[in-house]
Design a protein around this motif. Sequence first.
Motif, PDB file in Angstrom:
ATOM      1  N   GLU A  37      52.265  29.421  48.013  1.00 42.62           N
ATOM      2  CA  GLU A  37      53.575  30.085  47.980  1.00 42.62           C
ATOM      3  C   GLU A  37      53.723  30.842  46.664  1.00 42.62           C
ATOM      4  O   GLU A  37      53.301  30.372  45.618  1.00 42.62           O
ATOM      5  N   GLY A  38      54.346  32.014  46.728  1.00 40.99           N
ATOM      6  CA  GLY A  38      54.598  32.812  45.531  1.00 40.99           C
ATOM      7  C   GLY A  38      53.359  33.484  44.975  1.00 40.99           C
ATOM      8  O   GLY A  38      53.268  33.753  43.773  1.00 40.99           O
ATOM      9  N   CYS A  39      52.384  33.767  45.811  1.00 34.26           N
ATOM     10  CA  CYS A  39      51.126  34.359  45.346  1.00 34.26           C
ATOM     11  C   CYS A  39      51.326  35.816  44.920  1.00 34.26           C
ATOM     12  O   CYS A  39      52.202  36.505  45.426  1.00 34.26           O
ATOM     13  N   THR A  40      50.521  36.258  43.982  1.00 32.18           N
ATOM     14  CA  THR A  40      50.502  37.673  43.612  1.00 32.18           C
ATOM     15  C   THR A  40      49.274  38.361  44.191  1.00 32.18           C
ATOM     16  O   THR A  40      49.256  39.572  44.327  1.00 32.18           O
ATOM     17  N   ARG A  41      48.250  37.595  44.497  1.00 33.67           N
ATOM     18  CA  ARG A  41      47.066  38.104  45.206  1.00 33.67           C
ATOM     19  C   ARG A  41      47.045  37.375  46.547  1.00 33.67           C
ATOM     20  O   ARG A  41      46.505  36.285  46.661  1.00 33.67           O
ATOM     21  N   CYS A  42      47.640  38.006  47.558  1.00 40.22           N
ATOM     22  CA  CYS A  42      47.881  37.313  48.826  1.00 40.22           C
ATOM     23  C   CYS A  42      46.898  37.663  49.932  1.00 40.22           C
ATOM     24  O   CYS A  42      46.839  36.971  50.936  1.00 40.22           O
ATOM     25  N   ASP A  43      46.133  38.719  49.774  1.00 36.26           N
ATOM     26  CA  ASP A  43      45.194  39.086  50.837  1.00 36.26           C
ATOM     27  C   ASP A  43      43.755  38.972  50.334  1.00 36.26           C
ATOM     28  O   ASP A  43      43.492  38.893  49.132  1.00 36.26           O
ATOM     29  N   ALA A  44      42.837  38.959  51.274  1.00 36.81           N
ATOM     30  CA  ALA A  44      41.422  38.733  50.955  1.00 36.81           C
ATOM     31  C   ALA A  44      40.860  39.826  50.054  1.00 36.81           C
ATOM     32  O   ALA A  44      40.045  39.543  49.173  1.00 36.81           O
ATOM     33  N   THR A 104      41.809  30.786  36.373  1.00 34.18           N
ATOM     34  CA  THR A 104      41.413  29.904  37.472  1.00 34.18           C
ATOM     35  C   THR A 104      42.463  29.870  38.578  1.00 34.18           C
ATOM     36  O   THR A 104      42.203  29.345  39.652  1.00 34.18           O
ATOM     37  N   ASP A 105      43.625  30.423  38.333  1.00 35.28           N
ATOM     38  CA  ASP A 105      44.648  30.563  39.368  1.00 35.28           C
ATOM     39  C   ASP A 105      44.299  31.799  40.187  1.00 35.28           C
ATOM     40  O   ASP A 105      44.788  32.897  39.945  1.00 35.28           O
ATOM     41  N   ILE A 106      43.446  31.631  41.179  1.00 35.09           N
ATOM     42  CA  ILE A 106      42.859  32.755  41.906  1.00 35.09           C
ATOM     43  C   ILE A 106      43.884  33.489  42.764  1.00 35.09           C
ATOM     44  O   ILE A 106      43.883  34.717  42.817  1.00 35.09           O
ATOM     45  N   ASP A 107      44.774  32.769  43.420  1.00 33.93           N
ATOM     46  CA  ASP A 107      45.756  33.458  44.266  1.00 33.93           C
ATOM     47  C   ASP A 107      46.976  33.930  43.473  1.00 33.93           C
ATOM     48  O   ASP A 107      47.813  34.652  43.996  1.00 33.93           O
ATOM     49  N   GLY A 108      47.068  33.563  42.207  1.00 33.14           N
ATOM     50  CA  GLY A 108      48.122  34.056  41.336  1.00 33.14           C
ATOM     51  C   GLY A 108      49.495  33.476  41.607  1.00 33.14           C
ATOM     52  O   GLY A 108      50.501  34.119  41.336  1.00 33.14           O
ATOM     53  N   ASN A 109      49.554  32.245  42.099  1.00 29.48           N
ATOM     54  CA  ASN A 109      50.862  31.640  42.401  1.00 29.48           C
ATOM     55  C   ASN A 109      51.431  30.842  41.236  1.00 29.48           C
ATOM     56  O   ASN A 109      52.459  30.199  41.369  1.00 29.48           O
ATOM     57  N   GLY A 110      50.767  30.870  40.101  1.00 30.20           N
ATOM     58  CA  GLY A 110      51.290  30.180  38.924  1.00 30.20           C
ATOM     59  C   GLY A 110      50.673  28.834  38.639  1.00 30.20           C
ATOM     60  O   GLY A 110      50.939  28.235  37.605  1.00 30.20           O
TER      61      GLY A 110
END
Length: 145
Positions: free
Chosen positions: A94-101, A58-64
């Motif tokens: 902040e700190g995302c692993t999936r940062c772009d659309a 559920t952490d879609i942007d991967g920021n933790g």
Amino acid sequence: MKRHQVTQLNWDGVAPGRRRYRPPGRFSPVRACQTLLLAFSIALLSLSLQAAEPLCDTDIDGNGSAEAASDGKLLVRHLFGFQGEALTEGLIGEGCTRCDAAAIASHLESTACQVLFDIDGDGTRRPLTDGCCCGASLQATAAQS
């Protein structure tokens, strides 16, 4: 003098061509084998899905952290069909692993995420049912912590 007829019995103790009544709930070797085969097939399928792609989170942007304000809105926007900058504008943590659309859309379209985010289990992901339910679940989780 009466002759006794010798009848061969099959493995179930019943003469060939006759069926023995089995009340439901009694052990059946055939049913047991079918159930075991089905369980084995499901286990193999789940292993192949896990090997093919990572599980969805559920952490879609991967920021933790899974947050309703960012991850929940990303899901709802994606389900409404937003793409590119319109999908991610103001929501990337902040700190995302999936940062772009493109990375977020690819993650949300994976098989594991399609199953995870189909909250009502009807086979399709809709923004006003599945998306809102997931957002509300993320808010409730945040309120508990």
